[in-house]
Scaffold this active site. Structure first.
Site, PDB file in Angstrom:
ATOM      1  N   ASP A  85     -11.870 -29.996   2.838  1.00 25.13           N
ATOM      2  CA  ASP A  85     -10.660 -30.755   3.148  1.00 25.13           C
ATOM      3  C   ASP A  85      -9.591 -29.883   3.787  1.00 25.13           C
ATOM      4  OD1 ASP A  85     -12.167 -32.510   1.565  1.00 25.13           O
ATOM      5  OD2 ASP A  85     -10.362 -33.522   0.880  1.00 25.13           O
ATOM      6  N   CYS A 103     -16.243 -28.855  -4.709  1.00 25.51           N
ATOM      7  CA  CYS A 103     -15.254 -29.425  -3.792  1.00 25.51           C
ATOM      8  C   CYS A 103     -15.125 -30.951  -3.888  1.00 25.51           C
ATOM      9  CB  CYS A 103     -15.495 -28.951  -2.372  1.00 25.51           C
ATOM     10  SG  CYS A 103     -15.217 -27.158  -2.233  1.00 25.51           S
ATOM     11  N   LYS A 163     -14.974 -34.285  -2.289  1.00 25.57           N
ATOM     12  CA  LYS A 163     -15.763 -35.522  -2.212  1.00 25.57           C
ATOM     13  C   LYS A 163     -17.217 -35.310  -2.591  1.00 25.57           C
ATOM     14  CE  LYS A 163     -11.918 -36.853  -0.569  1.00 25.57           C
ATOM     15  NZ  LYS A 163     -11.374 -35.508  -0.388  1.00 25.57           N
ATOM     16  N   GLU A 188      -5.653 -37.292   3.941  1.00 25.02           N
ATOM     17  CA  GLU A 188      -4.689 -36.589   3.095  1.00 25.02           C
ATOM     18  C   GLU A 188      -3.540 -36.076   3.957  1.00 25.02           C
ATOM     19  OE1 GLU A 188      -7.609 -34.880  -0.437  1.00 25.02           O
ATOM     20  OE2 GLU A 188      -6.857 -33.507   1.101  1.00 25.02           O
ATOM     21  N   SER A 203      -3.457 -34.537  -0.917  1.00 23.14           N
ATOM     22  CA  SER A 203      -4.267 -33.457  -1.462  1.00 23.14           C
ATOM     23  C   SER A 203      -3.839 -33.183  -2.895  1.00 23.14           C
ATOM     24  CB  SER A 203      -4.074 -32.202  -0.614  1.00 23.14           C
ATOM     25  OG  SER A 203      -4.499 -31.055  -1.298  1.00 23.14           O
TER      26      SER A 203
END
Length: 561
Positions: A90, A131, A133, A451, A477
């Site tokens: 991300d 992490c 997702k 995000e 985030s």
């Protein structure tokens, strides 16, 4: 001498459909092409699902973790076979077109694991992941496949240090705003860039990756310690070996993910989340996980649990506690022990240990004062709030950790995409008292619900993070902190009230009253919406187009129909 197949008397296994009997000679031949011998084929076959890659700091070390898992499986009498999934960082995707990808990837990861596990009829699965997702996507897949499974998350990154100050990725983002505002020189910015991420692991605070890893442990899907042991610590490899051995025990006992993930274990996870200041993304992911487990989970459950749960850990980014300190303090099980002492944790759910979560909690040690006593909390209530009102009839989400005030009223400055908001910040058009509105960034409208860390951290770095607010139908985030309201539902792309906002409208956020509203009459709001028309889709084909057509509201976890 002709080959004669002699059936081996083995307890019925799921993998028998790809290896037992005369009709499966071609299947066995293909497995022997891998280098497997008969003895390996006859054993339970354990799929090792690994999201290792060379482009995510939280994943770059997972090949070693997976090797430890496979060693554990072999020690316990199984045959491990590894396959991989995609993964997206991300942080690297942040602030540009690429940020549409991560939430979409959650569904792709779940689907890809499901189809591979179905094709190969694994007897059990070990999920090696890290992490944002990737972890929830794999949990979703585990619940679909529902064979004995265990998770080994990759562990947090250590903090960097600069001028005696602990650093993590959020400081790097915030330094951009400080540089733009003349509060930091280019040399200092470069030093922070060099020092903030010192090695492998998921970013060092309670951002989404570490939040979900802790919640996976709290739900009972990983061994105690898995959520907090640093990525570079040898305990991570030893834990991985134990997990490889443990999956064989789960197979023997017939314990599957749907026996572990239920209403009680999910509510335990929510309690842990709001007590440590976890990411707002936990709401999206826990709702998606609950959906796969057929557990009804309302958005209000997060608010109800948060209202009665004390915040006991002051985790970064809103606080000053990094993941390595939480680990030293006893980790997730120690926090759950404190919460259990005041009746907020259900001890009954079974875990991958083969025993109850209550048993694991009873064995936890609380070290030092990092995890507060419920008699001396950071605050009496938890760190998530669900807001409603004429701007969010289906709900919106805010993380309350570290907030210095509970209300904000200001003049709306409206943007239809994130890039325009970032440009306004660069040009100095976002000033004290502004409510920045970023819309058409929801699950459908994004698509992918981007995000907003690039913008929120710029505002903090510019010194106005506490003097402005933001609302969005996108998301934030885990590194975001401040008066930032996300997941506004219905989203603008579905004709939600946020689509009717105009520059200069007065927007009010009231956390105590759980209210998000624009100060115009209901008649005026209805009149504006009657003139609204849907925007043209940003994509006409491919994954993003399909996602925009199939995804549901953030208020239900942004799952696919």
């Amino acid at each position: 001498m002709p080959f004669i197949y002699i059936p081996v008397a083995v307890v019925n296994m799921r993998s028998d459909v790809i290896k037992k009997g005369v009709q499966k000679a071609p299947h066995r031949a293909l497995m022997k092409a891998l280098g497997l011998v008969d003895e390996e084929i006859e054993r339970p076959i354990i799929g090792v699902v690994n999201s290792w890659n060379e482009i995510i700091p939280g994943h770059v070390h997972l090949n070693r973790v997976a090797e430890a898992v496979k060693a554990g499986v072999r020690m316990a009498g199984g045959t491990p076979l590894e396959f991989n999934t995609i993964g997206i960082c991300d942080g690297i995707a942040m602030g540009h077109e690429g940020m549409r990808s991560p939430l979409v990837s959650r569904e792709i990861i779940a689907d890809s694991v499901e189809v591979v596990a179905n094709a190969y009829a694994f007897d059990g699965l070990v999920f090696v992941c890290s992490c944002d997702k990737i972890e929830p996507g794999m949990v979703m897949a585990a619940l679909r496949v529902n064979v004995p499974s265990i998770f080994v998350t990759g562990g947090p990154m250590l903090c960097g240090f600069w001028k005696g100050q602990r650093l993590s990725l959020d400081m790097t983002f915030e330094s951009i705003g400080a540089y733009m505002n003349g509060k930091m020189g280019e040399e200092e910015l470069r030093e922070i860039e060099e020092l903030s991420c010192p090695g492998p692991g998921s970013c060092a605070g309670m951002y989404t990756a570490n939040t979900v890893a802790c919640l996976v442990e709290a739900m009972g899907l990983s061994l105690p310690g898995s959520g907090t042991v640093p990525a570079v610590d040898a305990r991570r490899l030893r834990l991985a070996k134990r997990a490889g051995m443990k999956v064989m025990e789960l197979l023997e006992k017939g314990i599957t993910p749907r026996m572990i993930v239920n209403e009680k274990s999910i509510r335990n996870a929510i309690t842990v989340d709001v007590s440590m200041g976890g990411s707002t993304n936990a709401i999206l992911h826990l709702m998606a996980i609950a959906n796969e487990a057929d557990v009804p989970l309302r958005l209000e459950a997060f608010d109800e649990i948060s209202r009665r749960t004390p915040q006991l850990v002051n985790m970064m980014p809103a606080g000053d506690v990094p993941m390595e300190d939480l680990d030293r303090a006893g980790g997730v099980m120690a926090l759950m022990r404190q919460l259990s002492g005041i009746g907020l944790i259900d001890p009954e759910p079974i875990t991958v240990t083969g025993e109850s979560i209550g048993k694991s909690i009873s064995e936890a040690r609380i070290v030092g004062e990092t995890i507060r006593s419920p008699a001396n909390p950071i605050r009496q209530t938890g760190t998530l709030a669900i807001l409603r009102g004429n701007l969010a009839p289906d709900g919106a989400v805010i993380k309350t950790a570290g907030l210095k005030k509970t209300t904000f009223e200001g003049s709306a400055l409206v943007f239809d995409r994130e890039e325009d908001g970032i440009r306004a910040a660069q040009e100095g058009r976002i000033t004290e008292g502004t409510v920045v509105v970023i819309r058409y960034e929801g699950p459908k409208g994004g698509p992918g619900m981007r995000e907003m860390l690039q913008l929120t951290s710029m505002l903090v770095g510019m010194g106005i993070g506490e003097k402005v607010a933001m609302i969005t139908d996108g998301r934030f985030s885990g590194a975001t902190h401040g008066m930032m309201v996300g997941h506004v539902s219905p989203e603008a792309a579905e004709g939600g009230p946020i689509a009717a906002l105009r520059d200069g409208d007065t927007v009010r956020i009231d956390i105590e009253r759980r209210l998000l509203e624009v100060k115009i009459s209901q008649e005026e709001l209805a009149s504006r919406l009657s003139k609204w028309s849907p925007p043209e889709p940003k994509y006409r084909r491919g994954a993003f187009y399909r996602y925009s057509r199939m995804v549901t509201s953030a208020s239900t976890g942004a799952v696919l129909l």
